[in-house]
Scaffold this active site. Structure first.
Site, mmCIF file in Angstrom:
data_model
loop_
_atom_site.group_PDB
_atom_site.id
_atom_site.type_symbol
_atom_site.label_atom_id
_atom_site.label_comp_id
_atom_site.label_asym_id
_atom_site.label_seq_id
_atom_site.Cartn_x
_atom_site.Cartn_y
_atom_site.Cartn_z
ATOM 1 N N LYS A 43 59.803 16.472 15.416
ATOM 2 C CA LYS A 43 59.756 15.004 15.397
ATOM 3 C C LYS A 43 60.097 14.470 16.788
ATOM 4 O O LYS A 43 61.112 14.838 17.382
ATOM 5 C CB LYS A 43 60.714 14.444 14.362
ATOM 6 C CG LYS A 43 60.611 12.927 14.225
ATOM 7 C CD LYS A 43 61.290 12.423 12.976
ATOM 8 C CE LYS A 43 61.140 10.900 12.846
ATOM 9 N NZ LYS A 43 59.744 10.469 12.784
ATOM 10 N N HIS A 64 65.717 15.438 10.577
ATOM 11 C CA HIS A 64 64.294 15.753 10.541
ATOM 12 C C HIS A 64 64.035 17.090 11.230
ATOM 13 O O HIS A 64 64.897 17.633 11.912
ATOM 14 C CB HIS A 64 63.462 14.659 11.231
ATOM 15 C CG HIS A 64 63.240 13.446 10.392
ATOM 16 N ND1 HIS A 64 64.152 12.416 10.350
ATOM 17 C CD2 HIS A 64 62.237 13.111 9.548
ATOM 18 C CE1 HIS A 64 63.694 11.474 9.522
ATOM 19 N NE2 HIS A 64 62.535 11.881 9.029
#
EC number: 1.17.1.8
Length: 233
Positions: free
Chosen positions: A135, A131
């Protein structure tokens, strides 16, 4: 449909755009600095806030008789409490670690593959999720949902982050650039490997799924999942 957005980051802004394109109105944008909220204007809440704020956002909406769609991860230690309050208030709730329609099909594929591989002990499982660097939680909620789907269908007892225990699924979490989300599960033996993978190309899929879930839950009471929304049960 009059939508209150809890969390107005990149996901909240994408949901706003898609909801308006589908004929809905955004009547509230609640972020960390918001002091007052007019709950009477809100037909449904979509929560993509932060792990610290999610439980309070969700349960306050239940108190106000507002259905909630939540995609915030990292708060699930309080999930059962939220479900209890929802049921006590005769509310409506959908939590999903990932609202992407493709990811929810991927969840089903993952569970089915795990069931087929459950008796093939020569294969060892590994999971990787990638990600963007913003995040906050690791592993991702999507990775945890995938791990749960494997545990339900095999002899694995849980998952571990960046560790290797024969009874637990090792998950590697990487944070790179602006990657929207990539999840892969591999079964490896001495002679071959089997891998399934989902790659998101942007946030649009997550946002669209959340709006579709909000449209679906109107007029319903109870605690549901994306399996219900997509009729995958």
């Amino acid at each position: 449909m009059n939508i209150g957005l809890f969390g107005y980051g990149k996901m909240g802004q994408m949901i706003e755009q898609i909801a308006q394109d589908r004929g809905h109105s955004i009547v509230a944008k609640i972020d960390v600095e918001t002091e007052e909220v007019d709950y009477k204007k809100i037909d449904i809440a979509i929560d993509f806030s932060t792990p610290d704020a999610a439980f309070n956002n969700i349960t306050t909406c239940f108190e106000q008789n507002i259905p909630v769609i939540s995609g915030t991860t990292g708060w699930l230690s309080n999930y059962d409490k939220a479900v209890r309050i929802c049921n006590e208030k005769n509310g409506a709730f959908i939590y999903a670690s990932n609202f992407s329609l493709g990811v929810n099909v991927f969840f089903e594929l993952n569970s089915y593959l795990a069931k087929m591989m459950s008796n093939l002990n020569q294969y060892k499982i590994e999971m990787e999720e990638i990600h963007h660097t913003q995040k906050l939680d690791a592993p991702s909620g999507t990775a945890i949902t995938l791990a749960d789907g494997i545990v339900e269908n095999t002899e694995y007892t849980g998952w571990e982050l960046d560790k290797s225990d024969e009874k637990k699924i090792p998950i590697t979490s990487k944070r790179e650039g602006s990657v929207p989300g990539t999840h892969s599960i591999s079964y490896n033996s001495m002679v071959d490997s089997i891998e399934i993978k989902h790659t998101a190309h942007g946030r649009q899929g997550f946002a669209l799924g959340a709006v579709i879930a909000a449209e679906w839950i109107q007029g319903k009471t109870g605690v549901f999942s994306m399996k219900d929304v997509l009729n995958l049960n």
